[in-house]
Design a protein around this motif. Structure first.
Motif, mmCIF file in Angstrom:
data_model
loop_
_atom_site.group_PDB
_atom_site.id
_atom_site.type_symbol
_atom_site.label_atom_id
_atom_site.label_comp_id
_atom_site.label_asym_id
_atom_site.label_seq_id
_atom_site.Cartn_x
_atom_site.Cartn_y
_atom_site.Cartn_z
ATOM 1 N N UNK A 113 17.445 31.883 60.888
ATOM 2 C CA UNK A 113 18.467 32.959 60.945
ATOM 3 C C UNK A 113 19.377 32.714 62.244
ATOM 4 N N UNK A 114 20.653 33.498 62.212
ATOM 5 C CA UNK A 114 21.566 32.877 63.160
ATOM 6 C C UNK A 114 22.405 34.213 63.749
ATOM 7 N N UNK A 115 23.001 34.347 64.727
ATOM 8 C CA UNK A 115 23.897 35.437 64.945
ATOM 9 C C UNK A 115 24.834 34.873 66.103
ATOM 10 N N UNK A 116 26.053 35.628 66.281
ATOM 11 C CA UNK A 116 26.932 34.999 67.094
ATOM 12 C C UNK A 116 26.615 35.998 68.386
ATOM 13 N N UNK A 117 26.771 34.950 69.660
ATOM 14 C CA UNK A 117 26.497 35.550 70.777
ATOM 15 C C UNK A 117 27.609 36.253 71.255
ATOM 16 N N UNK A 118 27.573 37.658 71.657
ATOM 17 C CA UNK A 118 28.658 38.566 71.886
ATOM 18 C C UNK A 118 29.213 38.091 73.251
ATOM 19 N N UNK A 119 30.663 37.954 73.470
ATOM 20 C CA UNK A 119 31.508 37.704 74.613
ATOM 21 C C UNK A 119 31.422 36.108 74.412
ATOM 22 N N UNK A 120 31.372 35.429 73.455
ATOM 23 C CA UNK A 120 31.447 34.116 73.622
ATOM 24 C C UNK A 120 31.908 33.596 72.074
ATOM 25 N N UNK A 121 32.237 32.239 71.776
ATOM 26 C CA UNK A 121 32.222 31.808 70.618
ATOM 27 C C UNK A 121 31.008 30.993 70.171
ATOM 28 N N UNK A 122 30.119 31.024 70.549
ATOM 29 C CA UNK A 122 28.843 30.430 70.284
ATOM 30 C C UNK A 122 28.164 31.436 69.079
ATOM 31 N N UNK A 123 27.101 30.583 68.815
ATOM 32 C CA UNK A 123 26.152 31.227 67.554
ATOM 33 C C UNK A 123 24.738 30.833 68.057
ATOM 34 N N UNK A 124 23.831 31.723 67.760
ATOM 35 C CA UNK A 124 22.539 31.160 68.183
ATOM 36 C C UNK A 124 21.721 30.979 66.924
ATOM 37 N N UNK A 125 20.843 29.881 66.825
ATOM 38 C CA UNK A 125 19.970 29.702 65.638
ATOM 39 C C UNK A 125 18.666 29.899 66.113
ATOM 40 N N UNK A 126 17.684 30.517 65.032
ATOM 41 C CA UNK A 126 16.257 30.578 65.094
ATOM 42 C C UNK A 126 15.647 29.913 64.104
ATOM 43 N N UNK A 127 14.920 28.779 64.256
ATOM 44 C CA UNK A 127 14.208 28.320 63.038
ATOM 45 C C UNK A 127 12.745 28.515 63.289
ATOM 46 N N UNK A 128 12.228 28.470 61.892
ATOM 47 C CA UNK A 128 10.504 28.589 61.762
ATOM 48 C C UNK A 128 10.293 27.619 60.717
ATOM 49 N N UNK A 129 9.534 26.905 61.030
ATOM 50 C CA UNK A 129 9.085 25.608 60.157
ATOM 51 C C UNK A 129 8.332 26.104 58.907
ATOM 52 N N UNK A 130 8.873 25.441 57.649
ATOM 53 C CA UNK A 130 8.176 26.136 56.312
ATOM 54 C C UNK A 130 6.891 25.632 56.164
ATOM 55 N N UNK A 131 6.313 24.953 57.290
ATOM 56 C CA UNK A 131 4.842 24.294 57.140
ATOM 57 C C UNK A 131 3.800 25.694 56.963
ATOM 58 N N UNK A 132 4.433 26.660 57.606
ATOM 59 C CA UNK A 132 3.428 27.614 57.628
ATOM 60 C C UNK A 132 3.351 28.365 56.280
ATOM 61 N N UNK A 133 4.633 28.422 55.500
ATOM 62 C CA UNK A 133 4.539 28.895 54.216
ATOM 63 C C UNK A 133 3.777 27.893 53.419
ATOM 64 N N UNK A 134 3.834 26.773 53.650
ATOM 65 C CA UNK A 134 3.136 25.787 52.567
ATOM 66 C C UNK A 134 1.908 25.591 52.917
ATOM 67 N N UNK A 135 1.396 25.966 54.182
ATOM 68 C CA UNK A 135 0.057 25.960 54.757
ATOM 69 C C UNK A 135 -0.653 27.110 54.050
ATOM 70 N N UNK A 136 -0.158 28.181 54.219
ATOM 71 C CA UNK A 136 -0.705 29.530 53.510
ATOM 72 C C UNK A 136 -0.876 29.195 52.013
ATOM 73 N N UNK A 137 0.582 28.733 51.451
ATOM 74 C CA UNK A 137 0.289 28.675 49.996
ATOM 75 C C UNK A 137 -0.885 27.524 49.543
ATOM 76 N N UNK A 138 -1.158 26.608 50.666
ATOM 77 C CA UNK A 138 -1.914 25.588 49.976
ATOM 78 C C UNK A 138 -3.494 26.189 50.081
ATOM 79 N N UNK A 139 -3.663 27.226 51.011
ATOM 80 C CA UNK A 139 -4.919 27.912 51.504
ATOM 81 C C UNK A 139 -5.066 28.922 50.165
ATOM 82 N N UNK A 140 -3.983 29.366 49.846
ATOM 83 C CA UNK A 140 -4.341 30.268 48.687
ATOM 84 C C UNK A 140 -4.425 29.730 47.360
#
Ligand code: ADP
Length: 589
Positions: free
Chosen positions: A265-292
């Motif tokens: 997910x990402x959003x622009x940083x106010x007052x700059x021309x930067x953009x901040x990104x937050x990443x979550x590994x899909x491992x969590x999804x696949x781990x949970x899927x594997x368990x289920x």
């Protein structure tokens, strides 16, 4: 409850069970995936907002500083009078120390540093020319400059914020504050999450992943690369691309970086021309899927096994039930066979008893008839005796011519006696039990012959109505005679006190049967007698007169020959007995 399972084969149940289990597994896995992704997305949004605000807070802390410093008279003085630069140096050092920024410095109109907070360090900016930096040109144009780059003097990266210095409405120089975000970055790294900031060119400036620092999201164009080099923004850095620009362009979703999948997910940083990104590994999804998936597969497998087990149990129970049922039927059969044997025995016994009764009935009738018979026989004997005496006298007197008449009279009398004894002999004869065609008319005639003495002594008239052809039935002559004797004798007994004594016998045939109606002029029967008539030993007669067997024996005989017997009172008041027997052949035709 599960007995329907028996209708399916093991293979089809396994196949259906596996299919359904696979479907359930697929549903469980995909919904778990979706749920986890949604969960991670909302967590990601919250984390992203937090990182964004903390970064902004770290920068905004210094934003006012160049603005304020640019208005300080010692700073303005230092530009117009380089002699006073030292005063400005001290002032900047003091303010910088207080604010905690990396450096605070003043450039003149040409971009050369006139005073700096680090004036007394080996990396002093004093005398350095920073006119190539965009923050310089931006401030000179009257704007706030915001720039991230690696320091050309220190070699340390930081954010540069600049503001113009005015004197008499004219821009005479620029104040720059440099802040290093090492601490922020360190905190990110310690947090263990994946977060990064990319500048307007897509260069990763801040990141929790050290190996991504100064990598670009997309390959840089030549123009951009030239501009960056001119600005000396990232000296000594290759700025190689991660090639994820296109994937990240959507703002949020799934991205593959170095063959590892992330939810981002990402959003622009106010007052700059930067953009901040937050990443979550899909491992969590696949781990949970594997368990289920594992749980669902085990569950599905267990359900299939359970179904198979239930089916086996049902089959076993069914075969047990069948075996029990078979046993029950066998027991029932055995009981039935025993009962049949028992019945046969009873029937035999009954038949024997019936024969006995027939015999007893005959004897009883014989007893009753004996008086009449004795009377019948006594008369011819007396007559014979008289004829013999007169014959002797005739012989003595020599009148032999009249002897012949006497002898022929004696002879006819003995013939009559012979006929009576002959009938008695027939009557006492035991039935052979063999059924043969019998003419009912003949049987009735025999019975009447037998009863004639009684009929005569009772002064009873007889009326016979019968067809002129034989009425053949399949029966036993003796027993049919017995039926007739019993009914007629009862009629005679009933009419003992009647003024008019008449017996009417009607024989007739229809398509299947021959019927015999024997009607008398006696008093008839009351309700009790009518109800009990055919019961053994039912009698209304005085002891010694009757034993109550006649009609029950008659009933048994008629039934044996496939016929029926019933009794009722006639409208005239007398009794009528109706005997119906199957016609062997219609002799009329
Ligand atoms: P029994 O002659 O020895 O009494 P039966 O079985 O022949 O035995 O008859 C049973 C009874 O049926 C008789 O006692 C009599 O009361 C009644 N019964 C039979 N025939 C007649 C009849 N023709 N009229 C009135 N009563 C009758």
């Amino acid at each position: 409850m599960f007995y329907w399972l028996r209708n399916f084969s093991r293979a089809s149940l396994t196949f259906a069970g596996t299919l359904i289990s696979a479907l359930v597994v697929w549903l469980a896995v995909s919904s778990t995936g979706n749920l986890t992704i949604r969960e991670l997305q909302s967590t990601g949004q919250a984390r992203l907002a937090l990182y964004d605000s903390s970064l902004r807070a770290a920068i905004d802390r210094y934003r006012y500083l160049p603005y304020v410093v640019a208005r300080h008279h010692q700073v303005i003085q230092a530009i117009s009078d380089p002699q006073t630069a030292q005063i400005a140096n001290l002032y900047l050092e003091r303010v910088n120390n207080r604010s905690g920024a990396a450096a605070l410095y003043v450039l003149d109109r040409t971009g050369v540093t006139v005073a700096s907070s680090n004036w007394n360090t080996p990396d002093s900016f004093v005398g350095e020319d920073y006119s190539f930096r965009p923050y310089y040109s931006l401030a000179l144009a009257g704007n706030e400059g915001f720039f991230f780059g690696i320091g050309v003097t220190t070699g340390r990266a930081g954010v540069f914020i600049s503001n113009p210095i005015f004197q008499n409405g004219e821009i005479i120089g620029v104040v720059v504050v440099k802040l290093e975000l090492d601490e922020v970055e360190m905190n990110w790294q310690e947090g263990g999450e994946t977060v990064f900031v990319a500048d307007a060119d897509g260069v990763i400036t801040l990141t929790s992943r050290g190996d991504w620092k100064y990598r670009t999201l997309s390959p840089l164009s030549d123009t951009d690369r030239t501009r960056i080099n001119l600005n000396r923004q990232y000296p000594g850095r290759e700025l190689t691309s991660l090639n994820v620009g296109q994937q990240l362009a959507k703002g949020s979703g799934i991205v593959t970086i170095s063959s590892h999948r992330y939810l981002f997910d990402s959003k622009p940083i106010r007052g700059s021309d930067w953009r901040i990104f937050y990443l979550t590994s899909m491992d969590q999804v696949t781990d949970r899927q594997a368990a289920v998936m594992l749980i669902a597969i085990i569950g599905g497998g267990m359900i299939v096994l359970l179904i198979l087990f239930l089916r086996e149990r049902e089959l076993k129970l069914a075969s047990q039930r069948e075996a029990r049922e078979l046993e029950r039927i066998q027991a029932l059969n055995t009981r039935l066979e025993e009962e049949i044997a028992e019945r046969r025995k009873t029937e035999d016994e009954l038949r024997g008893t019936q024969n006995e009764l027939v015999q007893a009935g005959k004897l009883a009738a014989l007893g009753q008839m004996s008086a009449a018979i004795a009377h019948e026989i006594n008369q011819p004997i007396t007559a014979i005796r008289t004829f013999c005496a007169s014959a002797k006298l005739m012989l003595d007197r020599g009148k032999t011519d009249q002897l012949d008449q006497n002898i022929s009279q004696i002879s006819s009398l003995t013939e009559r006696m012979g006929a009576i004894t002959g009938q008695l002999k027939t009557f006492s004869r035991k039935s052979t039990g063999v059924l043969e065609p019998v003419d009912l008319k003949v049987a009735l005639g025999n019975a009447l012959q037998l009863l004639r003495p009684q009929l005569e002594s009772e002064n009873c008239s007889l009326e016979r109505n019968e067809p002129d052809y034989p009425l053949i039935i399949r029966a036993d002559l003796v027993r049919i005679e017995q039926i007739c004797v019993n009914i007629i004798r009862n009629a005679l007994d009933a009419m003992e006190d009647s003024g008019v004594k008449r017996i009417r016998i009607d024989l007739a045939t229809d398509a299947d049967d021959v019927t015999m109606h024997i009607t008398d002029t006696g008093p008839g029967m009351n309700d009790e007698t009518l109800a009990l008539l055919f019961d053994p030993f039912f009698t209304t007669k005085d002891p010694g007169q009757g034993v109550g067997l006649g009609l029950s024996v008659t009933y048994g005989i008629v039934r044996d020959f496939g016929g029926t017997i019933k009794a009722y009172n006639t409208t005239m008041g007398g009794a009528c007995f109706e005997v119906r027997l199957p016609l062997l052949r219609n002799s009329k035709q």
